[in-house]
Scaffold this active site. Structure first.
Site, mmCIF file in Angstrom:
data_model
loop_
_atom_site.group_PDB
_atom_site.id
_atom_site.type_symbol
_atom_site.label_atom_id
_atom_site.label_comp_id
_atom_site.label_asym_id
_atom_site.label_seq_id
_atom_site.Cartn_x
_atom_site.Cartn_y
_atom_site.Cartn_z
ATOM 1 N N SER A 146 0.855 -1.194 0.000
ATOM 2 C CA SER A 146 0.000 0.000 0.000
ATOM 3 C C SER A 146 0.889 1.242 0.000
ATOM 4 O O SER A 146 2.048 1.173 0.438
ATOM 5 C CB SER A 146 -0.850 0.016 1.268
ATOM 6 O OG SER A 146 -1.498 1.269 1.429
ATOM 7 N N TYR A 159 -1.464 -0.537 10.598
ATOM 8 C CA TYR A 159 -1.598 -0.830 9.165
ATOM 9 C C TYR A 159 -0.347 -0.363 8.411
ATOM 10 O O TYR A 159 0.219 -1.105 7.596
ATOM 11 C CB TYR A 159 -2.848 -0.132 8.623
ATOM 12 C CG TYR A 159 -3.137 -0.388 7.161
ATOM 13 C CD1 TYR A 159 -3.692 -1.599 6.738
ATOM 14 C CD2 TYR A 159 -2.858 0.575 6.189
ATOM 15 C CE1 TYR A 159 -3.960 -1.834 5.399
ATOM 16 C CE2 TYR A 159 -3.128 0.351 4.842
ATOM 17 C CZ TYR A 159 -3.680 -0.855 4.454
ATOM 18 O OH TYR A 159 -3.938 -1.088 3.116
HETATM 19 P P1 NAP Z 1 -11.430 -5.429 0.714
HETATM 20 O O1 NAP Z 1 -12.325 -4.919 -0.345
HETATM 21 O O2 NAP Z 1 -11.756 -5.128 2.139
HETATM 22 O O3 NAP Z 1 -11.280 -7.015 0.538
HETATM 23 C C1 NAP Z 1 -10.486 -7.714 1.446
HETATM 24 C C2 NAP Z 1 -10.275 -9.122 0.953
HETATM 25 O O4 NAP Z 1 -9.371 -9.775 1.863
HETATM 26 C C3 NAP Z 1 -11.545 -9.954 0.950
HETATM 27 O O5 NAP Z 1 -11.456 -10.864 -0.115
HETATM 28 C C4 NAP Z 1 -11.482 -10.681 2.297
HETATM 29 O O6 NAP Z 1 -12.172 -11.932 2.324
HETATM 30 C C5 NAP Z 1 -9.988 -10.936 2.393
HETATM 31 N N1 NAP Z 1 -9.522 -11.147 3.765
HETATM 32 C C6 NAP Z 1 -9.628 -10.297 4.835
HETATM 33 N N2 NAP Z 1 -9.071 -10.860 5.918
HETATM 34 C C7 NAP Z 1 -8.619 -12.093 5.531
HETATM 35 C C8 NAP Z 1 -7.980 -13.164 6.194
HETATM 36 N N3 NAP Z 1 -7.701 -13.105 7.506
HETATM 37 N N4 NAP Z 1 -7.680 -14.280 5.491
HETATM 38 C C9 NAP Z 1 -7.968 -14.367 4.164
HETATM 39 N N5 NAP Z 1 -8.592 -13.393 3.487
HETATM 40 C C10 NAP Z 1 -8.917 -12.269 4.166
HETATM 41 O O7 NAP Z 1 -9.935 -4.914 0.508
HETATM 42 P P2 NAP Z 1 -9.205 -4.330 -0.808
HETATM 43 O O8 NAP Z 1 -9.401 -2.866 -0.826
HETATM 44 O O9 NAP Z 1 -9.554 -5.151 -1.985
HETATM 45 O O10 NAP Z 1 -7.681 -4.564 -0.381
HETATM 46 C C11 NAP Z 1 -6.934 -5.683 -0.828
HETATM 47 C C12 NAP Z 1 -5.477 -5.468 -0.447
HETATM 48 O O11 NAP Z 1 -5.008 -4.250 -1.050
HETATM 49 C C13 NAP Z 1 -5.257 -5.299 1.055
HETATM 50 O O12 NAP Z 1 -4.048 -5.915 1.423
HETATM 51 C C14 NAP Z 1 -5.166 -3.790 1.225
HETATM 52 O O13 NAP Z 1 -4.395 -3.447 2.362
HETATM 53 C C15 NAP Z 1 -4.486 -3.398 -0.061
HETATM 54 N N6 NAP Z 1 -4.704 -2.015 -0.456
HETATM 55 C C16 NAP Z 1 -5.939 -1.515 -0.717
HETATM 56 C C17 NAP Z 1 -6.080 -0.192 -1.133
HETATM 57 C C18 NAP Z 1 -7.409 0.428 -1.465
HETATM 58 O O14 NAP Z 1 -7.440 1.641 -1.727
HETATM 59 N N7 NAP Z 1 -8.510 -0.317 -1.508
HETATM 60 C C19 NAP Z 1 -4.957 0.614 -1.259
HETATM 61 C C20 NAP Z 1 -3.701 0.087 -0.986
HETATM 62 C C21 NAP Z 1 -3.587 -1.234 -0.600
HETATM 63 P P3 NAP Z 1 -13.767 -12.039 2.650
HETATM 64 O O15 NAP Z 1 -14.469 -11.587 1.396
HETATM 65 O O16 NAP Z 1 -13.999 -13.469 2.959
HETATM 66 O O17 NAP Z 1 -14.029 -11.115 3.803
#
Ligand code: NAP
Length: 256
Positions: A146, A159
């Site tokens: 991130s 985080y």
């Molecule tokens: P999200 O929409 O909240 O989705 C999270 C995903 O992770 C879901 O598939 C969830 O599964 C899974 N998950 C959560 N806890 C878990 C665990 N303990 N074991 C296995 N799976 C788990 O998040 P996102 O925005 O797509 O983010 C994905 C990644 O990108 C993360 O690492 C986040 O830190 C990073 N990121 C996101 C952004 C952003 O702007 N969105 C920016 C930078 C980095 P379930 O569906 O079963 O809950």
């Protein structure tokens, strides 16, 4: 052993992970779609991939050792190989409390899911990749960190630290695995439209409009998927340990 290369994407049920799963499937990978609790969302990712022989939903909490072992065993039993691991699953800071108030509960959970889990999952998968050796196609490990790996948010200290740790983890494994022809990368998303950012949708929309990102739009899971496929398929072959920013230029600093 499955004839197509196999990718394991943690947190493939929603958001960025879903975009990565679909992009990898379109590039010819069979995809293990990991999820924590949302089986319905994981089934939807598989349905979007479309080809039943090319996807497989598998529950596992990456923060738990027994779950990680079961996850890898299950995929190896099902397909016999893992060519690409994408450590994407992640959670944000619980309660988003100022670092002078933040508690250990959030620290333990965030560090377990975002850093300890990916570290030990990588260790296990890397051992399997080394065992499978030349049978794999372009073996690679891609960590989704991130902008919080380097940009400070004092109400999400745990985080930020988990993502900064993932940057170092990328370099450690890149160096260790280079002799085995396993490339390791960090993909660093900026502001991407998913469930994780939904609560701050208006705030981020205004910041983007005001020029927070040189490319003035939200990022999408497809943007991240495209970067992951480029790295996974070996189109940048003589590189390892690198960070690719998928952030519309957020990381560029300008002199005032
Ligand atoms: P999200 O929409 O909240 O989705 C999270 C995903 O992770 C879901 O598939 C969830 O599964 C899974 N998950 C959560 N806890 C878990 C665990 N303990 N074991 C296995 N799976 C788990 O998040 P996102 O925005 O797509 O983010 C994905 C990644 O990108 C993360 O690492 C986040 O830190 C990073 N990121 C996101 C952004 C952003 O702007 N969105 C920016 C930078 C980095 P379930 O569906 O079963 O809950």
């Amino acid at each position: 052993m499955h004839s197509e290369p196999v990718a394991l994407v943690t947190g493939g049920s929603r958001g960025i992970g879903r975009g990565i799963c679909i992009a990898l499937a379109q590039a010819g990978y069979a995809v293990a779609v990991n999820y924590a609790g949302n089986a319905e969302a994981a089934a939807k990712t598989c349905a979007l991939i479309g080809n039943e022989s090319r996807s497989f939903a598998c529950q596992a909490d990456v923060g738990k050792r027994a779950d990680r072992e079961r996850l890898v065993d299950q995929i190896l039993e099902h397909w016999g190989r893992i060519d690409v691991l994408v450590n994407n699953a992640g959670i944000t800071s619980i309660g988003r409390r100022d670092i002078l108030e933040a508690g250990e509960d959030s620290w333990d959970k965030v560090l377990a899911v975002n850093l300890k889990g990916p570290f030990f999952l990588t260790q296990r998968v890397a051992r399997e990749m080394i065992r499978l050796g030349a049978k794999l196609i372009n073996p690679a490990i891609i960590n989704i960190s991130s902008l919080s790996a380097y940009a400070i948010s004092i109400n999400r200290g745990d985080y930020c630290i988990s993502k900064a740790g993932m940057s170092m983890m990328t370099k450690l494994f890149a160096l260790r695995l280079a002799e085995h022809n396993i490339r390791v990368y960090e993909v660093c998303p900026g502001i991407i439209e998913t469930d994780m950012t939904a609560a701050a949708y208006e705030r981020y929309t205004n910041l983007i409009a005001d020029g927070l990102t040189p490319i003035r739009r939200w990022g999408t899971p497809d943007d991240v998927g495209a970067a992951v496929v480029t790295l996974a398929t070996g189109r940048i072959p003589f590189c390892t340990g690198d960070r690719i920013n998928v952030d519309g230029g957020f990381h560029l600093r300008k002199f005032p």
